[in-house]
Structures are given as structure tokens and as C-alpha cells.
Design a protein around this motif. Structure first.
Motif, PDB file in Angstrom:
ATOM      1  N   PRO A   1      50.118  38.750  48.062  1.00 24.48           N
ATOM      2  CA  PRO A   1      48.585  38.547  48.123  1.00 24.48           C
ATOM      3  C   PRO A   1      48.214  37.313  49.099  1.00 24.48           C
ATOM      4  CG  PRO A   1      49.348  37.825  45.973  1.00 24.48           C
ATOM      5  CD  PRO A   1      50.616  38.733  47.021  1.00 24.48           C
ATOM      6  N   TRP A   2      49.067  36.380  49.079  1.00 22.30           N
ATOM      7  CA  TRP A   2      48.796  35.176  49.934  1.00 22.30           C
ATOM      8  C   TRP A   2      48.565  35.520  51.487  1.00 22.30           C
ATOM      9  CZ3 TRP A   2      53.768  35.736  47.179  1.00 22.30           C
ATOM     10  CH2 TRP A   2      54.740  36.392  47.973  1.00 22.30           C
ATOM     11  N   ILE A   3      48.853  36.815  51.831  1.00 23.59           N
ATOM     12  CA  ILE A   3      48.358  36.810  53.148  1.00 23.59           C
ATOM     13  C   ILE A   3      47.028  36.462  53.786  1.00 23.59           C
ATOM     14  CG2 ILE A   3      47.819  39.344  52.963  1.00 23.59           C
ATOM     15  CD1 ILE A   3      49.283  40.070  55.524  1.00 23.59           C
ATOM     16  N   PHE A   4      46.237  36.639  52.827  1.00 25.06           N
ATOM     17  CA  PHE A   4      44.711  36.483  53.266  1.00 25.06           C
ATOM     18  C   PHE A   4      44.490  34.899  53.587  1.00 25.06           C
ATOM     19  CE2 PHE A   4      44.359  40.601  50.996  1.00 25.06           C
ATOM     20  CZ  PHE A   4      43.840  41.084  51.581  1.00 25.06           C
ATOM     21  N   ARG A   5      45.333  34.112  52.853  1.00 21.86           N
ATOM     22  CA  ARG A   5      45.260  32.488  53.028  1.00 21.86           C
ATOM     23  C   ARG A   5      45.923  32.346  54.541  1.00 21.86           C
ATOM     24  NH1 ARG A   5      49.466  29.085  51.257  1.00 21.86           N
ATOM     25  NH2 ARG A   5      48.643  26.911  51.033  1.00 21.86           N
ATOM     26  N   GLU A   6      47.171  33.038  54.629  1.00 23.27           N
ATOM     27  CA  GLU A   6      47.567  32.849  55.897  1.00 23.27           C
ATOM     28  C   GLU A   6      46.737  33.064  57.211  1.00 23.27           C
ATOM     29  OE1 GLU A   6      52.229  33.581  54.319  1.00 23.27           O
ATOM     30  OE2 GLU A   6      51.066  35.186  55.544  1.00 23.27           O
ATOM     31  N   VAL A   7      46.190  34.360  56.933  1.00 24.24           N
ATOM     32  CA  VAL A   7      45.296  35.072  58.068  1.00 24.24           C
ATOM     33  C   VAL A   7      43.904  34.068  58.333  1.00 24.24           C
ATOM     34  CG1 VAL A   7      43.400  36.945  58.383  1.00 24.24           C
ATOM     35  CG2 VAL A   7      45.768  37.457  57.847  1.00 24.24           C
ATOM     36  N   LYS A   8      43.241  33.588  57.049  1.00 21.21           N
ATOM     37  CA  LYS A   8      42.229  32.858  57.443  1.00 21.21           C
ATOM     38  C   LYS A   8      42.704  31.511  57.775  1.00 21.21           C
ATOM     39  CE  LYS A   8      38.791  34.168  55.835  1.00 21.21           C
ATOM     40  NZ  LYS A   8      37.601  35.001  56.206  1.00 21.21           N
ATOM     41  N   HIS A   9      43.585  30.981  57.555  1.00 21.20           N
ATOM     42  CA  HIS A   9      44.041  29.629  58.431  1.00 21.20           C
ATOM     43  C   HIS A   9      44.175  29.828  59.827  1.00 21.20           C
ATOM     44  CE1 HIS A   9      45.650  25.862  58.297  1.00 21.20           C
ATOM     45  NE2 HIS A   9      46.634  26.263  59.107  1.00 21.20           N
TER      46      HIS A   9
ATOM     47  N   ARG B   1      42.660  42.147  42.706  1.00 22.57           N
ATOM     48  CA  ARG B   1      41.805  41.988  43.670  1.00 22.57           C
ATOM     49  C   ARG B   1      41.230  40.629  43.338  1.00 22.57           C
ATOM     50  NH1 ARG B   1      39.475  46.631  41.023  1.00 22.57           N
ATOM     51  NH2 ARG B   1      37.779  45.515  40.059  1.00 22.57           N
ATOM     52  N   LEU B   2      41.173  40.126  42.160  1.00 20.12           N
ATOM     53  CA  LEU B   2      40.908  38.700  41.953  1.00 20.12           C
ATOM     54  C   LEU B   2      41.893  37.724  42.655  1.00 20.12           C
ATOM     55  CD1 LEU B   2      39.762  38.897  38.117  1.00 20.12           C
ATOM     56  CD2 LEU B   2      38.303  38.188  40.135  1.00 20.12           C
ATOM     57  N   MET B   3      42.980  38.148  42.633  1.00 17.93           N
ATOM     58  CA  MET B   3      44.239  37.165  43.231  1.00 17.93           C
ATOM     59  C   MET B   3      43.856  37.182  44.710  1.00 17.93           C
ATOM     60  SD  MET B   3      48.241  36.982  42.626  1.00 17.93           S
ATOM     61  CE  MET B   3      47.867  35.935  41.156  1.00 17.93           C
ATOM     62  N   CYS B   4      43.691  38.374  45.403  1.00 19.38           N
ATOM     63  CA  CYS B   4      43.624  38.371  46.811  1.00 19.38           C
ATOM     64  C   CYS B   4      42.232  37.643  47.213  1.00 19.38           C
ATOM     65  CB  CYS B   4      43.624  39.819  47.411  1.00 19.38           C
ATOM     66  SG  CYS B   4      44.956  40.617  47.137  1.00 19.38           S
ATOM     67  N   LYS B   5      41.084  37.663  46.125  1.00 18.01           N
ATOM     68  CA  LYS B   5      40.073  37.020  46.713  1.00 18.01           C
ATOM     69  C   LYS B   5      40.214  35.332  46.523  1.00 18.01           C
ATOM     70  CE  LYS B   5      35.255  36.933  46.992  1.00 18.01           C
ATOM     71  NZ  LYS B   5      34.584  37.273  48.167  1.00 18.01           N
ATOM     72  N   GLN B   6      40.825  35.158  45.562  1.00 22.57           N
ATOM     73  CA  GLN B   6      41.274  33.704  45.493  1.00 22.57           C
ATOM     74  C   GLN B   6      42.108  33.105  46.766  1.00 22.57           C
ATOM     75  OE1 GLN B   6      43.371  33.627  41.789  1.00 22.57           O
ATOM     76  NE2 GLN B   6      41.398  33.897  40.455  1.00 22.57           N
ATOM     77  N   PHE B   7      42.796  34.131  47.235  1.00 20.87           N
ATOM     78  CA  PHE B   7      43.600  33.774  48.588  1.00 20.87           C
ATOM     79  C   PHE B   7      42.720  33.845  49.708  1.00 20.87           C
ATOM     80  CE2 PHE B   7      47.534  34.032  45.946  1.00 20.87           C
ATOM     81  CZ  PHE B   7      48.113  32.679  46.060  1.00 20.87           C
ATOM     82  N   GLY B   8      41.399  34.137  49.673  1.00 15.79           N
ATOM     83  CA  GLY B   8      40.730  34.381  50.806  1.00 15.79           C
ATOM     84  C   GLY B   8      40.314  35.592  51.387  1.00 15.79           C
ATOM     85  N   ALA B   9      40.363  36.647  50.642  1.00 14.15           N
ATOM     86  CA  ALA B   9      39.889  38.008  51.119  1.00 14.15           C
ATOM     87  C   ALA B   9      38.243  38.011  51.000  1.00 14.15           C
ATOM     88  CB  ALA B   9      40.523  39.061  50.115  1.00 14.15           C
ATOM     89  N   ASP B  10      37.657  38.415  51.792  1.00 16.29           N
ATOM     90  CA  ASP B  10      36.251  38.417  52.074  1.00 16.29           C
ATOM     91  C   ASP B  10      35.484  39.329  51.372  1.00 16.29           C
ATOM     92  OD1 ASP B  10      35.642  36.037  53.708  1.00 16.29           O
ATOM     93  OD2 ASP B  10      37.090  37.151  54.995  1.00 16.29           O
ATOM     94  N   MET B  11      36.184  40.558  51.148  1.00 12.37           N
ATOM     95  CA  MET B  11      35.553  41.473  50.147  1.00 12.37           C
ATOM     96  C   MET B  11      36.728  42.464  49.783  1.00 12.37           C
ATOM     97  SD  MET B  11      32.390  44.253  50.709  1.00 12.37           S
ATOM     98  CE  MET B  11      32.969  45.379  51.844  1.00 12.37           C
ATOM     99  N   VAL B  12      36.518  42.979  48.442  1.00  6.93           N
ATOM    100  CA  VAL B  12      37.756  43.721  47.960  1.00  6.93           C
ATOM    101  C   VAL B  12      37.240  45.000  47.499  1.00  6.93           C
ATOM    102  CG1 VAL B  12      39.063  41.701  46.977  1.00  6.93           C
ATOM    103  CG2 VAL B  12      37.311  42.640  45.733  1.00  6.93           C
ATOM    104  N   TYR B  13      37.945  45.820  47.430  1.00  6.47           N
ATOM    105  CA  TYR B  13      37.785  47.303  47.089  1.00  6.47           C
ATOM    106  C   TYR B  13      38.646  47.783  45.865  1.00  6.47           C
ATOM    107  CZ  TYR B  13      35.400  47.878  51.739  1.00  6.47           C
ATOM    108  OH  TYR B  13      34.656  47.751  52.713  1.00  6.47           O
ATOM    109  N   THR B  14      38.115  48.638  44.847  1.00  2.00           N
ATOM    110  CA  THR B  14      38.572  49.160  43.691  1.00  2.00           C
ATOM    111  C   THR B  14      39.694  50.284  44.129  1.00  2.00           C
ATOM    112  OG1 THR B  14      37.100  50.983  43.096  1.00  2.00           O
ATOM    113  CG2 THR B  14      36.662  48.793  42.335  1.00  2.00           C
ATOM    114  N   GLU B  15      40.567  50.604  43.444  1.00  2.00           N
ATOM    115  CA  GLU B  15      41.369  51.835  43.625  1.00  2.00           C
ATOM    116  C   GLU B  15      40.214  52.923  43.524  1.00  2.00           C
ATOM    117  OE1 GLU B  15      44.778  51.681  40.739  1.00  2.00           O
ATOM    118  OE2 GLU B  15      43.344  50.697  39.694  1.00  2.00           O
TER     119      GLU B  15
END
Length: 337
Positions: free
Chosen positions: A234-242, A27-41
Motif C-alpha cells: 500500500p505504500w506504493i502511493f506514497r512512493e509515487v506521489k513523492h 482503501r483507508l490504508m492506501c488513502k493514508q499513503f496518498g491515493a487520491d481516490m479509491v474504489y470498492t470491490e
């Protein structure tokens, strides 16, 4: 877009809750790559109130990943209410109810998407959880149980009447599991229903920046949730946001850059668990990553990589890949693989 008082900005992109995937490190890694919100298992209400240690560990959240939702599932009102109260004390921003998990051990017992065969109970659980906690409560579900019972348009209104703050819809029925294509037309119908006032989050088959933007443009959803498309990537969020911000693809990175991200995931997994369990946990990401797809004669290396039992063995294999397969320092476009 807002969930309760939580402002998530325009066209936010979320990391979906996934069992054995969305632990705190990922979750932290995806957040760092740009995820606006994350969910637990997802967290079993029954296991939580029985004080199962492994289940309680899933409640750990950190300030760096906020806003974060803890997702719970169950099939009875009282355990779900008690679990929601326990989760609230862990300090998430949102409580999410899982009415969508299709796996047999969950749905077959009436929880997850199994609730799509017992709508009155689903609604009662939702109402009581909303009343029991002070946090915004959201729901994630599917179109219906099977092709002949796609009830989501009516169900969405009923869930809204229970007081939820947002609704996530995976565009498949339970009987589809993860096969076939996600049906976003019905998600769009829910979003365009004039009686719906809460945010609608679309989920299913979002695997590229272009698809993500198309889902927003075509169906008008308030947010998009990415699940399997983030595993090993996890870098997909960086790609999407850009892409969402500029309309152009993010410049490609080198093979070594992507490999370093995966190695960071390995190390974080080991630090969170231990060497043996950390490596076992990360195998799903290594198996799913697009980084190794398209490399000729990679099968034996893939097998060795997924069988590695120590960090030295695994990193020895990973570090040797560029030289072994003559991969240079040039940038690579994973969308073309």
C-alpha cells in the motif's frame, strides 16, 4: 482534473477496484499513503437487489476515504439501475460501472468485460444508470474482447455520449486476462481523440513511481489507476506521489518499517472480520508483497506464513524473520528486489 464537481488535483493516482482486495481497511490504508481516490470491490447488481448481506457490506464507506467510488456490475438494465440507486443511498462520491472484469464467472455470463460482446446493451445500461442517479457515473472497461476486436477508441466516444463523467481503460483485451503487457498506445489514442472531453484514466502494469510518471508523460492521461501493484504494497502511493512531486525516489525504509505496515493490515483485517477469516483474507497481500522477495531460502517460511491460522502463529513467524534471516536495521530499496 475533475470528475463532475470533484476536484482531484493534477495528475491524481487512484486505487483500482479489486475483488477481495479493496475492502474498507485496505482503501483507508492506501488513502493514508496518498491515493487520491479509491474504489470498492465490485458489487453484483443481482446480489444487491436480492439483499444478500455480504454484498450489502461492500457498500460501507467512510468519510476518511473520500472521494470514494462504489463499483457495480451486471448484465441487465433494470437490476443495474436499481443497484445504482441503492448504492447512491450509501453515500459514495461516484458510481462506477464495471465493464472490465475478465474472470469467467463474470464475463462468461455477459457481465464485466462480457459486455464487450454486447455493446448495445453496454450503452443502454450506461445511459439508464446515468439517468437514474444524481452522482457522477464513470465506467471502467478494456480495449475490447480480443485482439481482433479492439473497439475502445470508438467505444469511448459512445460511452461519453451516454453521459459518463470519466472513463478508465485497462490496456488489455478480455482474452488476455492479465497476461502479456498492457497496451497504453490505445489508451493514448483515446485520450488524444479531439472528440473526447471527459477525463481518461489509464490502468495496467503500473508497478513503480517511474512507470507511473512515464504513463502520464507519454500518453497524456488525466489520472493513473494502480491495481495489482498495490497488493501487499500500500505504500506504493506514497512512493509515487513523492516521485511525481520531486522527480526523485523516496528514501528507503527499514525492513521493520515495511513489516509493521503489513502487520497493521493483518490487524485491520482481523478487526473487520474475525481471526480466522481476517487471516485468510490477508494472505493474498502477504503472498504478493515485494518485502520477502529476494530473501534466500525463504520458501519454507513463506509456506508456514501462508498456512498460519492464528494471529499468534502468524506474528510469531513475521516477528522472527529479521533475526532468522539476519536482516539488520539498514534501509532497503524494494525497487531493487
Amino acid at each position: 482534473m475533475k470528475i463532475g464537481s470533484i476536484d482531484l488535483g493534477e495528475r491524481p493516482v487512484f486505487l483500482a477496484p479489486m475483488e477481495d482486495v479493496t475492502d474498507i481497511a485496505f482503501r483507508l490504508m492506501c488513502k493514508q499513503f496518498g491515493a487520491d481516490m479509491v474504489y470498492t470491490e465490485f458489487v453484483s447488481s443481482d446480489a444487491l437487489i436480492r439483499n444478500v448481506s455480504k454484498t450489502h457490506q461492500k457498500l460501507t464507506v467512510s468519510d476518511e476515504e473520500r472521494p470514494v467510488a462504489i463499483q457495480i456490475y451486471g448484465r441487465e438494465v433494470e437490476p443495474m439501475v436499481e443497484a445504482a440507486k441503492i448504492c447512491e443511498t450509501a453515500g459514495p462520491n461516484i458510481i462506477d460501472i464495471n465493464f472490465g472484469c475478465p474472470v469467467k464467472k463474470v464475463a462468461g455470463k455477459g457481465a464485466g468485460s462480457g459486455m464487450l460482446r454486447n455493446i448495445p446493451m453496454m450503452l443502454e445500461i450506461t445511459r439508464e444508470v446515468v439517468k437514474a442517479v444524481n452522482l457522477p457515473v464513470t465506467v471502467k472497461t478494456r480495449l475490447g474482447w480480443d485482439h481482433d476486436s479492439k473497439v475502445i477508441v470508438e467505444l469511448a466516444e459512445q460511452l461519453q455520449d451516454c453521459g459518463i463523467a470519466a472513463l478508465t481503460i485497462h490496456g488489455r483485451t478480455r482474452s488476455q486476462m492479465y497476461t502479456g503487457e498492457a497496451d497504453w498506445e490505445l489508451i493514448g489514442q483515446v485520450k488524444n481523440n479531439p472528440r473526447m472531453q471527459i477525463p481518461i484514466i489509464g490502468n495496467g502494469d503500473v508497478t513503480s513511481p517511474e512507470i507511473c510518471k512515464e504513463r502520464f508523460d507519454t500518453y497524456g492521461v488525466d489520472a493513473v489507476m494502480i491495481g495489482r501493484g498495490s497488493i501487499g504494497r500500500p505504500w506504493i502511493f506514497r512512493e509515487v506521489k513523492h516521485f511525481m512531486e520531486t522527480g526523485s525516489k523516496l528514501p528507503a525504509e527499514s525492513f521493520e518499517w515495511y513489516l509493521d505496515v503489513l502487520k497493521r493490515q493483518v490487524m485491520q483485517s482481523i478487526e473487520r472480520l474475525d481471526e480466522r477469516r481476517g487471516i485468510l483474507h490477508i494472505r493474498r497481500h502477504l503472498a504478493a508483497t515485494p518485502l520477502f522477495k529476494g530473501i534466500a531460502d525463504f520458501k519454507s517460511t513463506r509456506i508456514a506464513m501462508l498456512r498460519a491460522e492464528t494471529i499468534d502463529e502468524l506474528f510469531g513467524i513475521l516477528n522472527n524473520i529479521p533475526e532468522q534471516f539476519n536482516i539488520g536495521a539498514e534501509k532497503i530499496d524494494l525497487h531493487q528486489i
